[in-house]
Scaffold this active site. Structure first.
Site, PDB file in Angstrom:
ATOM      1  N   LEU A   3      -6.664  -1.315 -11.650  1.00 37.72           N
ATOM      2  CA  LEU A   3      -5.618  -0.554 -10.839  1.00 37.72           C
ATOM      3  C   LEU A   3      -6.303   1.139 -10.836  1.00 37.72           C
ATOM      4  O   LEU A   3      -6.420   1.614 -11.933  1.00 37.72           O
ATOM      5  CB  LEU A   3      -4.397  -0.342 -11.166  1.00 37.72           C
ATOM      6  N   HIS A   4      -6.502   1.549  -9.663  1.00 29.57           N
ATOM      7  CA  HIS A   4      -6.975   3.065  -9.790  1.00 29.57           C
ATOM      8  C   HIS A   4      -6.715   3.655  -8.298  1.00 29.57           C
ATOM      9  O   HIS A   4      -6.638   2.624  -7.205  1.00 29.57           O
ATOM     10  CB  HIS A   4      -8.233   2.899  -9.912  1.00 29.57           C
ATOM     11  N   PHE A   5      -6.551   5.007  -8.366  1.00 29.73           N
ATOM     12  CA  PHE A   5      -6.411   5.712  -7.031  1.00 29.73           C
ATOM     13  C   PHE A   5      -7.831   6.600  -7.091  1.00 29.73           C
ATOM     14  O   PHE A   5      -8.223   6.934  -8.268  1.00 29.73           O
ATOM     15  CB  PHE A   5      -5.389   6.679  -7.573  1.00 29.73           C
TER      16      PHE A   5
END
Lengths: 377, 443
Positions: free
Chosen positions: B242-244
């Protein structure tokens, strides 16, 4: 056409740069001409030794004449038009062009021209044109473009063929690399990076001499049209949001002048904006400034790298302070270096929010990079 | 003119390697100062804590900084300073500011960048491209494997409701820190990755808490030119951790300038509009009575999409005031036209910023080509109407804790993912993931 009186020509040069400048220009190895667009016929007012040697003419035969005298039947009309447009729009141009020597032999050269503005007048005073012979043949076919290649082959082939039978042996050994065969004339000749570098260096050399000598006459010249701040108004607005002390300098202009100074810089140094814009940063140095620190700065700029120095600087009121100075190249939308930024931190000052001075400086560099990144030259 | 979308994964960390090379070497004590159990104890990173706000801080996003250097500029300075520091330390694969960039002539103002260094290696994709929800796989590359020098700072909510900065805070594994790291193949200056609760190794899927964190980051930076983006699996995310992403670009994005039509306002004040006259169909979320309301509306919409295997991208813009949600066509259904530009229409491309690898493509870049490429991944009008209606239903199921209970039945059900209309997969409790996938989310 009657060439304009020599008196006018001489005055065009001497009143701006003084006679001494001629000697300095004669010391430069480069090929260049200086023209005055304000005199009828846009004549050459100065031609360098190198240029005269390259073209085979004497000074008397060139000064007072227009640059078209070096063009000939196979010179690309479209390129000439580009140069004409640049003159009309008072901007620079760099283009490969076929010119002819006094003995009629054609040669390709990289033509780079730049306008010189009067600081007070805000208008073009002269054009400086540098010519770098293109030695290594570099051919570029342009597919589908109605460029000089096609024009030449369609309309000038007859002339080309007839001249090819003329002995070109009259050209000296030194020029043999420039000798153009009939076939080569038809194709546009692209300059190498080295040649472009030479042109850029030559322009810088000439402008350096001219700006220096224009100071002695008090009638200053510069490469850009003088305005309140030198950078575009939109960039001015984004830079205005950065509250720390910094300056932007332009390494492409002679003597690398300041083109932007933040309010905090002016507060720190005690100068007014009009006293620093257009000046090289050396006015900050004084008797006890370590020359090796200056040298380090100069080297970094030449190497296009960032550096941090601790340097003793002086305010307008002559008081000194230790400046933790950080310098970094800044690129614009072209991807090329547009400016160098210098961020000043007075030693001993404290950042209220816990960022170290180094980190604060880097954040200023970052903000400036973001702002300049999307600006075009 | 044939259009083909090729998946070209990019390298985001200096420690990303080909699968084969690395698997054998993996073992304890890597000596690389990473973020795994081997190196985390004793690790220290700067820590920025933000203040939780009950209301949307209306004037957080200020363009004028007042003379006393209000904290609102601080995260911006921290991020830029740290990024420039890493730049000078040579941690990036290339200098992105040396990449030529231009605005493509036309109405939209698409931006193109010539970046030959970004896609240096073509690697096989690390996961299936047809499933939006896939379990985390520790054997594949994930962000705990990056070197600590690539991490800029920890980013979390403050305990005592005040903005605070600790230049040298210990990394406390038990507190499940979230971090901001550099992207070593940057698209623009300041390109970073926000990795919520990095040590929990969450797969690439939206949950309410993580999305809220991303929104807080946009707000804290207080810079309208700093946007965050999210790509789901199947919508050109390349790493299933999970990453932005986020970076700075000091001009408006075409998507931000696109006209919108208001569609509805939810009960909690969140206003939803849709884009029109733009190559990709999508929704814009704004407003909300509280920040949480806005955040949850978008999260819930994303959760609906991911539960129904609809790939999507999210752009957080305007200091968190406007959020764009763009569902994508399933890759297998993209038309078979071919265009070998190797441009993946992920969130930045869809927003109007194209990074092109080849000089030819850069020089020939046109609004028409860009439009056509982006339109390839857009949902059709019909399909978009369907999905839109379902999203609204999903969003208006924003419920309080009490009413949530009977909906968590979804956790154990083997409801198949949906492509068409029909019942909504209601298992949206953020602690559980419904569907047939294995779930490695730990709370």
């Amino acid at each position: 056409m009657e060439p304009p009186q020599l008196g006018l020509i001489e005055q065009s040069f001497n009143s701006r740069y003084s006679n001494w400048a001629r000697e300095a220009l004669d010391e430069l190895p480069d090929n260049f001409t200086i023209t005055d667009p304000c005199i009828s016929g846009h004549p050459i007012v100065f031609a360098s030794r190198g240029f005269l040697k390259m073209s085979g003419y004497s000074r008397d035969q060139v000064v007072g004449r227009n640059g078209r005298m070096f063009q000939g039947p196979n010179t690309c009309r479209r390129s000439v038009m580009e140069i004409r447009e640049a003159i009309r729009e008072e901007r620079g141009v760099e283009i490969s062009l076929l010119n002819y020597r006094k003995d009629g032999t054609p040669f390709w050269m990289l033509f780079r021209m730049t306008p010189v503005f009067g600081k007070d007048e805000g208008r073009v005073i002269h054009f400086v044109a540098v010519q770098v012979p293109i030695l290594r043949r570099r051919q570029r076919r342009r597919n589908g473009e109605g460029l000089c290649g096609e024009i030449l082959s369609n309309s000038c082939r007859r002339e080309v063929c007839s001249s090819s039978s003329v002995e070109l042996a009259g050209v000296s050994a030194a020029d043999s690399d420039c000798r153009v065969t009939a076939l080569e004339i038809e194709e546009k000749c692209e300059a190498s990076d080295t040649e472009k570098q030479l042109a850029a260096t030559a322009i810088r050399n000439v402008l350096s001499v001219l700006t220096h000598y224009s100071e002695s006459t008090g009638r200053l010249v510069c490469e850009k049209r003088f305005g309140p701040s030198f950078v575009s108004s939109s960039l001015h607005i984004s830079l205005g949001r950065i509250k720390q002390s910094f300056v932007l300098v332009d390494p492409h202009l002679p003597d690398i002048p300041i083109v932007y100074a933040s309010d905090a810089f002016l507060r720190m140094t005690g100068y007014a904006r009009n006293e620093v814009l257009g000046q090289n940063c050396r006015f900050l140095t004084g008797v006890d400034t370590d020359p090796s620190a200056l040298h380090q700065i100069k080297q970094s700029i030449q190497a296009q790298q960032a550096c941090s120095v601790r340097i003793l600087h002086y305010r307008k009121d002559k008081s000194s302070f230790w400046n933790l100075l950080h310098i970094s190249p800044v690129r614009n939308a072209t991807g090329k270096i547009a400016y160098f930024v210098g961020v000043q931190i007075e030693e001993g000052s404290v950042d209220r929010h816990g960022l170290s001075p180094e980190m604060r400086q880097l954040s200023v560099v970052g903000s400036i990079k973001v702002a300049v990144r999307i600006s075009s030259p | 003119m044939m259009l083909r979308i090729k998946r070209v994964p990019t390298v985001v960390s200096n420690y990303q390697k080909d699968e084969g090379e690395d698997a054998a070497r993996r073992g304890g004590g890597c000596g690389r100062n990473c973020l795994q159990k081997c190196c985390i104890p004793g690790a220290k990173l700067p820590l920025y804590t933000f203040k939780r706000a009950e209301e949307i801080p209306g004037d957080k996003c200020v363009l004028e900084h007042d003379d006393n250097q209000a904290p609102v500029a601080f995260l911006d300075s921290l991020l830029l300073g740290q990024w420039e520091d890493r730049m000078q330390r040579g941690l990036f694969r290339y200098d992105v500011t040396a990449c030529e960039t231009k605005v493509i002539p036309g109405r939209c103002g698409f931006m193109a960048q010539l970046n030959e260094g970004r896609h240096l290696k073509k690697r096989p994709t690390e996961f299936r491209v047809d499933k939006v929800l896939q379990p985390f796989d520790g054997n594949k590359f994930n962000f705990t494997k990056v070197g600590q020098e690539e991490v800029l700072f920890q980013f979390d909510a403050s305990e005592d409701g005040e903005v605070q900065f600790f230049p040298d805070a210990p990394v406390d594994a038990d507190s499940s820190p979230s971090v901001v790291a550099i992207n070593v193949s940057p698209i623009e200056y300041g390109h970073v990755l926000l990795i919520p609760r990095i040590l929990e190794c969450l797969p690439q899927r939206i949950d309410r808490e993580s999305f809220l964190l991303a929104l807080y980051m946009a707000i804290e930076a207080g810079n309208p030119y700093f946007r965050l983006g999210y790509n789901s699996l199947g919508a050109f995310a390349t790493i299933n951790h999970l990453h932005f992403q986020a970076y700075y670009l000091a001009v408006p994005f075409p998507i931000e300038k696109a006209p919108t039509r208001k569609v509805t306002t939810l009960g909690d004040g969140v206003k939803i509009s849709e884009l029109f006259d733009y190559p990709v169909r999508g929704l814009v979320f704004e407003g909300g009575n509280t920040l949480q309301d806005l955040s949850n509306a978008v999260s819930d919409a994303c959760i609906f999409l991911q539960d129904n295997n609809i790939p999507h991208n999210v752009l957080i813009a305007d200091c968190g005031k406007r959020i764009f949600l763009l569902p994508q066509q399933a890759l297998g259904e993209v038309s078979s036209e071919l265009l070998d530009t190797q441009v993946n229409p992920a969130v930045w491309e869809i927003s109007g910023h194209m990074v092109l690898k080849r000089k030819k493509d850069y020089e020939e870049a046109s609004e028409e080509n860009a439009w056509r490429l982006l339109a390839e991944v857009s949902l059709s009008e019909e399909r978009f109407e369907e999905v839109k209606a379902l999203i609204f239903e999903a969003c208006s199921y924003t419920l309080s804790e009490k009413e949530d209970e009977h909906l968590t039945q979804g956790a154990g059900d083997d409801k198949p993912p949906l492509e068409g209309t029909g019942s909504i997969n209601k298992g949206r409790n953020c602690n559980m993931v419904s569907g047939t996938q294995e779930c490695l989310v730990l709370q």
